[in-house]
Design a protein around this motif. Structure first.
Motif, short mmCIF file in Angstrom:
data_model
loop_
_atom_site.label_atom_id
_atom_site.label_comp_id
_atom_site.label_asym_id
_atom_site.label_seq_id
_atom_site.Cartn_x
_atom_site.Cartn_y
_atom_site.Cartn_z
N THR A 276 34.57 19.47 -14.81
CA THR A 276 34.39 20.88 -14.36
C THR A 276 33.10 21.70 -14.84
OG1 THR A 276 35.85 21.68 -16.37
CG2 THR A 276 37.20 21.29 -14.65
N SER A 277 33.13 22.60 -14.03
CA SER A 277 31.68 23.26 -14.05
C SER A 277 31.67 23.97 -15.65
CB SER A 277 31.47 24.27 -13.26
OG SER A 277 32.44 25.49 -13.30
N PRO A 278 30.50 24.16 -16.22
CA PRO A 278 30.40 24.96 -17.52
C PRO A 278 30.62 26.57 -17.29
CG PRO A 278 28.29 23.60 -16.93
CD PRO A 278 29.09 23.62 -15.77
N LEU A 279 30.74 26.85 -16.06
CA LEU A 279 31.22 28.45 -15.65
C LEU A 279 32.87 28.30 -16.10
CD1 LEU A 279 30.76 31.33 -14.94
CD2 LEU A 279 31.02 30.36 -12.45
N TYR A 280 33.43 27.28 -15.60
CA TYR A 280 34.79 27.15 -15.80
C TYR A 280 35.09 27.05 -17.17
CZ TYR A 280 39.75 25.43 -15.46
OH TYR A 280 41.06 25.07 -15.65
N GLU A 281 34.41 26.31 -17.95
CA GLU A 281 34.79 26.00 -19.35
C GLU A 281 34.26 27.01 -20.19
OE1 GLU A 281 36.31 23.32 -20.52
OE2 GLU A 281 36.38 22.34 -18.52
#
Length: 201
Positions: A138-143
């Motif tokens: 998943t993207s760093p934004l999601y994490e």
């Protein structure tokens, strides 16, 4: 965008359940206090029976509260969705069993959204059907940990607001929640655009 939609769906469902649960936990009616149902409405008798049960009425509220809180945390959202499913399924069946006008549309949408969240986490649920779990990137934004902070703020505000007052303004509550979640999005997005690898912090 899909990952952000999952995050904000959790906020919406979790916040709604925390909001609705406190009046039950406090041992109060919700059908007569806001005039939503006439005393002669058949559903009013149903909810009055639930209310008169006392402990069971509060137990329903605690179940809603825990499921909503877990969804808001993001970290434990899968467990929250699993708890949320049987509760919202029961609510949906109740609303189609009585004449609730457009309420079944809302509860049906909430049920579909919950199924969507479980579909999103299907890779984590695969061991339930004897298949290995999968971990997809998943993207760093999601994490980003920002989502957990936003969830905590939404929980504290919603729980505090409903715990301290029996009368409420839905538009005020929703407006402040929208402001908190919108600010979180702006902060997370700006961090992601400036340095995607720092967004997880």
């Amino acid at each position: 965008m899909l990952q952000l939609a999952v995050i904000y769906t959790r906020y919406l469902l979790g916040g709604a359940f925390v909001f609705a649960s406190l009046i039950k936990i406090k041992g109060h009616r919700f059908t007569s206090s806001n005039g939503a149902l006439s005393p002669i409405h058949s559903a009013a008798h149903f909810f009055e029976t639930l209310y008169q049960s006392g402990l069971y009425w509060q137990f329903i509220g605690v179940g809603q509260f825990v499921a909503g809180m877990l969804l808001l945390t993001q970290r434990y959202a899968l467990l929250g969705a699993l708890l949320f499913l049987p509760i919202i399924a029961n609510v949906f069946v109740i609303t189609i069993s009585y004449d609730f006008a457009f309420t079944p549309v809302i509860t049906g949408a909430m049920l579909l959204a919950t199924l969507g969240l479980l579909g999103w986490d299907w890779n984590s649920l695969r061991p339930l059907v004897n298949k290995p779990a999968l971990v997809l990137p998943t993207s760093p934004l999601y994490e980003s940990r920002i989502w957990e902070v936003v969830g905590l703020l939404l929980f504290v505000y919603t729980a505090g607001y409903r715990a301290l007052t029996d009368t409420y303004n839905v538009l005020l509550w929703f407006g402040i929640c929208a402001g908190i979640s919108g600010t979180g999005l702006l902060v997370a997005w700006s961090r992601y655009k400036s340095n995607p690898y720092l967004a997880k912090a």
